[in-house]
Design a protein around this motif. Structure first.
Motif, PDB file in Angstrom:
ATOM      1  N   GLY A 168       0.780  -1.229   0.000  1.00  0.00           N
ATOM      2  CA  GLY A 168       0.000   0.000   0.000  1.00  0.00           C
ATOM      3  C   GLY A 168       0.810   1.276   0.000  1.00  0.00           C
ATOM      4  O   GLY A 168       0.268   2.357   0.263  1.00  0.00           O
ATOM      5  N   LEU A 169       2.102   1.188  -0.300  1.00  0.00           N
ATOM      6  CA  LEU A 169       2.968   2.374  -0.277  1.00  0.00           C
ATOM      7  C   LEU A 169       3.279   2.904  -1.676  1.00  0.00           C
ATOM      8  O   LEU A 169       4.077   3.817  -1.822  1.00  0.00           O
ATOM      9  CB  LEU A 169       4.283   2.047   0.451  1.00  0.00           C
ATOM     10  CG  LEU A 169       4.145   1.600   1.917  1.00  0.00           C
ATOM     11  CD1 LEU A 169       5.517   1.286   2.500  1.00  0.00           C
ATOM     12  CD2 LEU A 169       3.438   2.671   2.747  1.00  0.00           C
ATOM     13  N   GLY A 170       2.660   2.315  -2.679  1.00  0.00           N
ATOM     14  CA  GLY A 170       2.884   2.784  -4.044  1.00  0.00           C
ATOM     15  C   GLY A 170       4.056   2.137  -4.748  1.00  0.00           C
ATOM     16  O   GLY A 170       4.414   2.548  -5.861  1.00  0.00           O
ATOM     17  N   LEU A 171       4.680   1.132  -4.118  1.00  0.00           N
ATOM     18  CA  LEU A 171       5.807   0.449  -4.732  1.00  0.00           C
ATOM     19  C   LEU A 171       5.304  -0.680  -5.623  1.00  0.00           C
ATOM     20  O   LEU A 171       4.323  -1.353  -5.292  1.00  0.00           O
ATOM     21  CB  LEU A 171       6.736  -0.131  -3.668  1.00  0.00           C
ATOM     22  CG  LEU A 171       7.302   0.848  -2.637  1.00  0.00           C
ATOM     23  CD1 LEU A 171       8.165   0.085  -1.629  1.00  0.00           C
ATOM     24  CD2 LEU A 171       8.109   1.940  -3.312  1.00  0.00           C
ATOM     25  N   ASP A 172       5.985  -0.922  -6.748  1.00  0.00           N
ATOM     26  CA  ASP A 172       5.609  -2.070  -7.564  1.00  0.00           C
ATOM     27  C   ASP A 172       6.110  -3.343  -6.896  1.00  0.00           C
ATOM     28  O   ASP A 172       6.902  -3.305  -5.935  1.00  0.00           O
ATOM     29  CB  ASP A 172       6.159  -1.942  -8.990  1.00  0.00           C
ATOM     30  CG  ASP A 172       7.681  -1.899  -9.039  1.00  0.00           C
ATOM     31  OD1 ASP A 172       8.316  -2.899  -8.653  1.00  0.00           O
ATOM     32  OD2 ASP A 172       8.232  -0.859  -9.472  1.00  0.00           O
ATOM     33  N   ASP A 173       5.642  -4.471  -7.378  1.00  0.00           N
ATOM     34  CA  ASP A 173       5.930  -5.747  -6.706  1.00  0.00           C
ATOM     35  C   ASP A 173       7.421  -6.072  -6.666  1.00  0.00           C
ATOM     36  O   ASP A 173       7.924  -6.582  -5.652  1.00  0.00           O
ATOM     37  CB  ASP A 173       5.168  -6.878  -7.396  1.00  0.00           C
ATOM     38  CG  ASP A 173       3.669  -6.821  -7.128  1.00  0.00           C
ATOM     39  OD1 ASP A 173       3.248  -6.018  -6.262  1.00  0.00           O
ATOM     40  OD2 ASP A 173       2.924  -7.577  -7.773  1.00  0.00           O
ATOM     41  N   VAL A 174       8.133  -5.799  -7.750  1.00  0.00           N
ATOM     42  CA  VAL A 174       9.566  -6.096  -7.784  1.00  0.00           C
ATOM     43  C   VAL A 174      10.307  -5.223  -6.776  1.00  0.00           C
ATOM     44  O   VAL A 174      11.234  -5.683  -6.092  1.00  0.00           O
ATOM     45  CB  VAL A 174      10.135  -5.908  -9.204  1.00  0.00           C
ATOM     46  CG1 VAL A 174      11.647  -6.069  -9.210  1.00  0.00           C
ATOM     47  CG2 VAL A 174       9.499  -6.908 -10.169  1.00  0.00           C
ATOM     48  N   THR A 175       9.905  -3.970  -6.657  1.00  0.00           N
ATOM     49  CA  THR A 175      10.543  -3.070  -5.689  1.00  0.00           C
ATOM     50  C   THR A 175      10.206  -3.481  -4.260  1.00  0.00           C
ATOM     51  O   THR A 175      11.059  -3.372  -3.362  1.00  0.00           O
ATOM     52  CB  THR A 175      10.110  -1.617  -5.939  1.00  0.00           C
ATOM     53  OG1 THR A 175      10.434  -1.255  -7.289  1.00  0.00           O
ATOM     54  CG2 THR A 175      10.797  -0.652  -4.991  1.00  0.00           C
ATOM     55  N   MET A 176       8.993  -3.972  -4.027  1.00  0.00           N
ATOM     56  CA  MET A 176       8.651  -4.486  -2.701  1.00  0.00           C
ATOM     57  C   MET A 176       9.559  -5.651  -2.324  1.00  0.00           C
ATOM     58  O   MET A 176      10.085  -5.715  -1.211  1.00  0.00           O
ATOM     59  CB  MET A 176       7.183  -4.917  -2.660  1.00  0.00           C
ATOM     60  CG  MET A 176       6.190  -3.772  -2.666  1.00  0.00           C
ATOM     61  SD  MET A 176       4.478  -4.342  -2.802  1.00  0.00           S
ATOM     62  CE  MET A 176       4.292  -5.311  -1.309  1.00  0.00           C
ATOM     63  N   ASP A 177       9.749  -6.574  -3.260  1.00  0.00           N
ATOM     64  CA  ASP A 177      10.621  -7.717  -3.018  1.00  0.00           C
ATOM     65  C   ASP A 177      12.051  -7.250  -2.741  1.00  0.00           C
ATOM     66  O   ASP A 177      12.705  -7.733  -1.810  1.00  0.00           O
ATOM     67  CB  ASP A 177      10.588  -8.642  -4.230  1.00  0.00           C
ATOM     68  CG  ASP A 177      11.556  -9.800  -4.105  1.00  0.00           C
ATOM     69  OD1 ASP A 177      11.218 -10.790  -3.436  1.00  0.00           O
ATOM     70  OD2 ASP A 177      12.670  -9.703  -4.668  1.00  0.00           O
ATOM     71  N   ALA A 178      12.546  -6.312  -3.540  1.00  0.00           N
ATOM     72  CA  ALA A 178      13.907  -5.806  -3.364  1.00  0.00           C
ATOM     73  C   ALA A 178      14.046  -5.077  -2.029  1.00  0.00           C
ATOM     74  O   ALA A 178      15.110  -5.136  -1.388  1.00  0.00           O
ATOM     75  CB  ALA A 178      14.283  -4.883  -4.516  1.00  0.00           C
ATOM     76  N   SER A 179      13.002  -4.410  -1.596  1.00  0.00           N
ATOM     77  CA  SER A 179      13.051  -3.676  -0.325  1.00  0.00           C
ATOM     78  C   SER A 179      13.181  -4.639   0.847  1.00  0.00           C
ATOM     79  O   SER A 179      13.930  -4.382   1.802  1.00  0.00           O
ATOM     80  CB  SER A 179      11.797  -2.809  -0.172  1.00  0.00           C
ATOM     81  OG  SER A 179      11.739  -1.817  -1.171  1.00  0.00           O
ATOM     82  N   VAL A 180      12.449  -5.753   0.797  1.00  0.00           N
ATOM     83  CA  VAL A 180      12.577  -6.767   1.847  1.00  0.00           C
ATOM     84  C   VAL A 180      14.001  -7.314   1.869  1.00  0.00           C
ATOM     85  O   VAL A 180      14.619  -7.455   2.937  1.00  0.00           O
ATOM     86  CB  VAL A 180      11.549  -7.897   1.636  1.00  0.00           C
ATOM     87  CG1 VAL A 180      11.856  -9.079   2.566  1.00  0.00           C
ATOM     88  CG2 VAL A 180      10.134  -7.394   1.888  1.00  0.00           C
ATOM     89  N   THR A 181      14.534  -7.620   0.688  1.00  0.00           N
ATOM     90  CA  THR A 181      15.901  -8.141   0.601  1.00  0.00           C
ATOM     91  C   THR A 181      16.904  -7.146   1.181  1.00  0.00           C
ATOM     92  O   THR A 181      17.848  -7.525   1.887  1.00  0.00           O
ATOM     93  CB  THR A 181      16.259  -8.447  -0.862  1.00  0.00           C
ATOM     94  OG1 THR A 181      15.342  -9.422  -1.367  1.00  0.00           O
ATOM     95  CG2 THR A 181      17.674  -8.981  -0.988  1.00  0.00           C
TER      96      THR A 181
END
Length: 270
Positions: A168-181
């Protein structure tokens, strides 16, 4: 049946790592069957069963927690359970699959706070703290390569929960995954500082303060502060502050603030 790697001369038992001491080193289908407890996945050959897959996994975790992943062998697990080594293979086909089961079990037992009503910085701080606590309880996980993560129910629950910190922060799915990493990579690196500090104190039977006190007289003779003025000044300030060369707590607090500031550039200033 997996082979146990012989240690190199002088290599500490807790630091040994065989060729299978990483995630997903076994057969992927057999591993997934065991992770998800697919009917008929447990080997049926050998003696009549007196234990269970869960008991074998629990014994493996206890061994790794106490002695490090280098102490984990199918024979050691069998001894802990009062089984013969051959009997252990009727539950788990080998060490490679056992490691994946252990990692997934640890992941599945992690604390998972409700992130729903928290601001995003608090969400990220929470998942960082949860992983730091898990690595403190199970230090061997911090050194286990998981570039092919065990895709069991524990891993699935962990990953889904951590992604919710960025939902819900406006990030695309790939960026969400990269952020967790990105966040978990930072947590793991700092966790290793704490683990290595504790190991050094245990192996040497000296605290960091005692070690530096012993080294100080010789360092005063050989270290030229005029040749390395910035290092001498900053090192002295850090050493006085932390009573050591490093402080894992300070590194965590300082680094997490920088991680959050970096993520803010993506989230708050798209």
């Amino acid at each position: 049946m997996d082979e146990e790697k012989e240690p190199r001369p002088g290599e500490p038992k807790t630091q040994r790592r065989g060729k299978q001491d990483r995630s997903s080193a076994g057969d992927p289908v057999r591993t997934l069957e065991l992770l998800w407890r697919v009917s008929g996945a447990t080997p049926v050959r050998g003696p009549k069963q007196r234990s269970s897959v869960d008991a074998v996994v629990a014994a493996g975790i206890e061994l790794a927690d106490a002695e490090g992943i280098g102490a984990l062998t199918m024979r050691a697990v069998a001894t802990k359970l009062g089984l013969t080594p051959m009997a252990t293979y009727t539950y788990v086909p080998g060490k490679a699959e056992l490691i994946d089961l252990m990692v997934d079990k640890v992941y599945g037992e992690m604390d998972r706070a409700d992130l729903a009503d928290l601001p995003w910085r608090d969400r990220v701080t929470t998942i960082a703290a949860e992983n730091r606590a898990m690595l403190a309880r199970h230090p061997w996980v911090a050194y286990l390569p998981t570039t092919r993560p065990p895709l069991g129910p524990g891993m699935a629950a962990k990953y889904d929960h951590e992604l919710r910190a960025f939902e819900g922060l406006g990030l695309d799915d790939v960026t969400m995954d990269a952020s967790v990493t990105y966040v978990l990579g930072f947590v793991t690196s700092v966790a290793r500082i704490a683990i290595d500090t504790a190991r050094a104190a245990s192996d040497s039977a000296m605290s960091d303060h005692q070690w530096w006190e012993r080294a100080a007289p010789l360092l005063a003779q050989v270290f030229d502060a005029e040749r390395f003025p910035v290092g001498a000044r900053v090192g002295a300030a850090a050493g006085q502050t932390h009573d050591s060369a490093y402080s894992a707590d300070h590194a965590y607090e300082f680094g997490l603030a920088r991680v959050l500031d970096g993520l803010a550039q993506l989230i708050e200033n798209p």
